[in-house]
Design a protein around this motif. Sequence first.
Motif, mmCIF file in Angstrom:
data_model
loop_
_atom_site.group_PDB
_atom_site.id
_atom_site.type_symbol
_atom_site.label_atom_id
_atom_site.label_comp_id
_atom_site.label_asym_id
_atom_site.label_seq_id
_atom_site.Cartn_x
_atom_site.Cartn_y
_atom_site.Cartn_z
ATOM 1 N N VAL A 35 -5.207 -36.018 13.379
ATOM 2 C CA VAL A 35 -4.400 -35.753 12.188
ATOM 3 C C VAL A 35 -3.173 -34.920 12.537
ATOM 4 O O VAL A 35 -2.091 -35.105 11.969
ATOM 5 N N THR A 36 -3.298 -34.008 13.500
ATOM 6 C CA THR A 36 -2.146 -33.184 13.894
ATOM 7 C C THR A 36 -1.055 -34.040 14.518
ATOM 8 O O THR A 36 0.134 -33.854 14.233
ATOM 9 N N ALA A 37 -1.446 -35.006 15.352
ATOM 10 C CA ALA A 37 -0.451 -35.875 15.974
ATOM 11 C C ALA A 37 0.262 -36.725 14.922
ATOM 12 O O ALA A 37 1.477 -36.932 15.002
ATOM 13 N N ARG A 38 -0.464 -37.197 13.933
ATOM 14 C CA ARG A 38 0.178 -38.007 12.883
ATOM 15 C C ARG A 38 1.145 -37.160 12.059
ATOM 16 O O ARG A 38 2.241 -37.609 11.718
ATOM 17 N N ARG A 291 -7.360 -22.434 17.968
ATOM 18 C CA ARG A 291 -8.486 -21.494 18.049
ATOM 19 C C ARG A 291 -9.732 -22.183 18.623
ATOM 20 O O ARG A 291 -10.437 -21.616 19.465
ATOM 21 N N ALA A 292 -9.985 -23.395 18.149
ATOM 22 C CA ALA A 292 -11.174 -24.120 18.612
ATOM 23 C C ALA A 292 -11.065 -24.452 20.101
ATOM 24 O O ALA A 292 -12.040 -24.319 20.849
ATOM 25 N N LEU A 293 -9.889 -24.871 20.541
ATOM 26 C CA LEU A 293 -9.700 -25.192 21.953
ATOM 27 C C LEU A 293 -9.894 -23.957 22.822
ATOM 28 O O LEU A 293 -10.452 -24.028 23.924
ATOM 29 N N ALA A 294 -9.430 -22.811 22.339
ATOM 30 C CA ALA A 294 -9.595 -21.568 23.091
ATOM 31 C C ALA A 294 -11.071 -21.192 23.231
ATOM 32 O O ALA A 294 -11.464 -20.524 24.188
ATOM 33 N N LEU A 295 -11.900 -21.645 22.291
ATOM 34 C CA LEU A 295 -13.335 -21.382 22.343
ATOM 35 C C LEU A 295 -14.088 -22.449 23.138
ATOM 36 O O LEU A 295 -15.318 -22.384 23.248
ATOM 37 N N GLY A 296 -13.361 -23.433 23.661
ATOM 38 C CA GLY A 296 -13.981 -24.452 24.506
ATOM 39 C C GLY A 296 -14.409 -25.709 23.794
ATOM 40 O O GLY A 296 -15.144 -26.523 24.362
ATOM 41 N N LEU A 297 -13.965 -25.905 22.542
ATOM 42 C CA LEU A 297 -14.309 -27.114 21.803
ATOM 43 C C LEU A 297 -13.297 -28.218 22.066
ATOM 44 O O LEU A 297 -12.171 -27.947 22.495
ATOM 45 N N ARG A 298 -13.658 -29.447 21.785
ATOM 46 C CA ARG A 298 -12.748 -30.581 21.919
ATOM 47 C C ARG A 298 -12.079 -30.867 20.574
ATOM 48 O O ARG A 298 -12.696 -30.711 19.520
ATOM 49 N N GLU A 299 -10.807 -31.299 20.624
ATOM 50 C CA GLU A 299 -10.084 -31.554 19.391
ATOM 51 C C GLU A 299 -10.727 -32.678 18.585
ATOM 52 O O GLU A 299 -10.740 -32.643 17.351
ATOM 53 N N SER A 300 -11.279 -33.668 19.251
ATOM 54 C CA SER A 300 -11.923 -34.765 18.527
ATOM 55 C C SER A 300 -13.107 -34.252 17.712
ATOM 56 O O SER A 300 -13.342 -34.708 16.587
ATOM 57 N N ASP A 301 -13.860 -33.289 18.268
ATOM 58 C CA ASP A 301 -14.975 -32.703 17.521
ATOM 59 C C ASP A 301 -14.463 -31.896 16.334
ATOM 60 O O ASP A 301 -15.041 -31.949 15.237
ATOM 61 N N VAL A 302 -13.371 -31.143 16.547
ATOM 62 C CA VAL A 302 -12.816 -30.325 15.463
ATOM 63 C C VAL A 302 -12.333 -31.213 14.325
ATOM 64 O O VAL A 302 -12.574 -30.936 13.147
ATOM 65 N N ASP A 303 -11.644 -32.307 14.659
ATOM 66 C CA ASP A 303 -11.178 -33.237 13.628
ATOM 67 C C ASP A 303 -12.354 -33.803 12.830
ATOM 68 O O ASP A 303 -12.295 -33.927 11.605
ATOM 69 N N ALA A 304 -13.435 -34.158 13.539
ATOM 70 C CA ALA A 304 -14.614 -34.713 12.860
ATOM 71 C C ALA A 304 -15.238 -33.677 11.924
ATOM 72 O O ALA A 304 -15.646 -34.004 10.808
ATOM 73 N N PHE A 305 -15.288 -32.426 12.370
ATOM 74 C CA PHE A 305 -15.854 -31.375 11.520
ATOM 75 C C PHE A 305 -14.967 -31.132 10.295
ATOM 76 O O PHE A 305 -15.471 -30.882 9.201
ATOM 77 N N MET A 306 -13.654 -31.189 10.482
ATOM 78 C CA MET A 306 -12.756 -30.992 9.347
ATOM 79 C C MET A 306 -12.882 -32.135 8.344
ATOM 80 O O MET A 306 -12.799 -31.928 7.134
ATOM 81 N N GLU A 307 -13.064 -33.355 8.841
ATOM 82 C CA GLU A 307 -13.299 -34.486 7.944
ATOM 83 C C GLU A 307 -14.569 -34.274 7.130
ATOM 84 O O GLU A 307 -14.637 -34.586 5.943
ATOM 85 N N ARG A 308 -15.592 -33.731 7.779
ATOM 86 C CA ARG A 308 -16.905 -33.590 7.134
ATOM 87 C C ARG A 308 -16.993 -32.361 6.234
ATOM 88 O O ARG A 308 -17.520 -32.431 5.117
ATOM 89 N N TYR A 309 -16.465 -31.222 6.707
ATOM 90 C CA TYR A 309 -16.687 -29.970 5.991
ATOM 91 C C TYR A 309 -15.430 -29.382 5.353
ATOM 92 O O TYR A 309 -15.537 -28.489 4.514
ATOM 93 N N GLY A 310 -14.238 -29.833 5.766
ATOM 94 C CA GLY A 310 -13.004 -29.270 5.231
ATOM 95 C C GLY A 310 -12.447 -28.188 6.151
ATOM 96 O O GLY A 310 -13.191 -27.502 6.862
ATOM 97 N N GLU A 311 -11.128 -28.011 6.108
ATOM 98 C CA GLU A 311 -10.466 -27.081 7.020
ATOM 99 C C GLU A 311 -10.869 -25.632 6.759
ATOM 100 O O GLU A 311 -11.059 -24.852 7.693
ATOM 101 N N ALA A 312 -11.009 -25.242 5.498
ATOM 102 C CA ALA A 312 -11.348 -23.858 5.180
ATOM 103 C C ALA A 312 -12.732 -23.482 5.713
ATOM 104 O O ALA A 312 -12.923 -22.390 6.271
ATOM 105 N N THR A 313 -13.691 -24.399 5.586
ATOM 106 C CA THR A 313 -15.044 -24.122 6.075
ATOM 107 C C THR A 313 -15.068 -24.056 7.594
ATOM 108 O O THR A 313 -15.742 -23.199 8.181
ATOM 109 N N VAL A 314 -14.326 -24.937 8.247
ATOM 110 C CA VAL A 314 -14.246 -24.895 9.708
ATOM 111 C C VAL A 314 -13.624 -23.577 10.164
ATOM 112 O O VAL A 314 -14.055 -22.973 11.155
#
Length: 468
Positions: A35-38, A291-314
């Motif tokens: 979503v960030t790239a788009r 922030r997520a990348l700095a913690l060692g997460l992958r952007e694809s996982d973060v995008d999926a979590f935002m789709e599922r739970y919303g940006e504020a919850t993430v």
Amino acid sequence: MAKKLTSLKKDAPAGMLNKPVAALAIVPLNKSLTVTARKAYNVMLHIAQRQGAQGADGSTGFSAPLNAILRGFGAGSNVAVDAKRYIEQMMSTKIEWRPLSRGEQWSLLPADAAAASFAEGGAADTRDELRMFNMLSEVRLYKKNGENWVTWFYPPTIQQQMLGPNRWARLELETIAQLGTYTAVALYEICARYRDNPGGVTARQHWSWWVAVLKGSELARQREWRKFKNEFVSPAIRDINEISDLEIELLEYKEGRAVAEVQFAVRRKQAPEVAAARAEQQPADVTQVARALALGLRESDVDAFMERYGEATVARALDAMQRYAGAGASKPIVNKAAYLKTILAGLENEAHPTVAQPGTPAPAPAAAAPGPMAAAPRPAAAVREAGLQNPATAAQQAQSRALAQARAVFEALPEAEQAAWMERLRAHVVAAGTATPTLMRRLDARQWQSPLVMASMVRFYMEQNGLG
């Protein structure tokens, strides 16, 4: 084309993007698009349109400070390296530009006729065809007066339509900046095309067409419509209706009992309760992703979590994860995506509590990230907090939550520490006389994921930490 670009710049306010309709329904073919790239691509197109024609052959690029396109990088991050991730997506992602309807396909002239036709103000001869391109043909990142800048180039065959479209959708960049998921951004862009359409509906397409277009991946086309609608489309509709000047509604058409085709009803709100567009375009915000990348997460996982739970919850879950990582915890997180997912499940359970059935594991509580076992709630405390709730049911629910949290903590342990705990469990069951051949085989093979071993392991782990 210069004449058409001048018209576009005069007609569109500074915070609005006139995006060609041919570029609204795009489907990445070789990888998923974030979503960030788009969002960043939209900002770059807006800047390019306002800078004006740079040559019909695309030989001259468009330039802007990097922070005008992307914002939210951490103070200690290498901005050029972080931004390169999104630039690389645009250059390496092969895109199929799908028409919204047959009459809204690419309308491109042969190269030798394009300039003359536009100079004379003549109408282009249309030609229906399917075209595939990379989003950008070349990008240059460099320093200018101590600031990070970027220059980009569009493929010559699409630059004409990207900068001087025959038909376009007017998009509010402030709205796009506030939408948190790829599905919401893609759906908003398409529906904005029909904002003033007399029929008030989008084109009617097979549901598989919508899945690929709204998910940002050709690989998603086989996803069952019912599940995709519930997980992605319905939340996107809610976000668009809340944030934008549009009110959209899903329309489904069945063949027998199964949904076959889908379209959306679109109307402009009579008194939109949305903020006015700002004077300039809104850069794509990468704060939470960084922030997520700095913690060692992958952007694809973060995008999926935002789709599922919303940006504020993430964002809240990342806060909890950051606190645990910054506390100098002796137990590093091995599976970071699973760890964050556990926190998110706890936050969702907190926001939408349900009565668990006896013996059914429930998500971890959202009060704290899965971390030191001392944070796990004791059944007795949960019973006291339950008030009028049945004490037995409350105790079962509290025990289920504690077990779920203990499992999350154990899964986050390093492999060597997990192996040590399995040796301790092995010695314990042998001494207690509760060892069975099947359990011993699983323990010797280090198969802690086995339900048999995990059930024993979690309870043993809790007991050893004084939390049983």
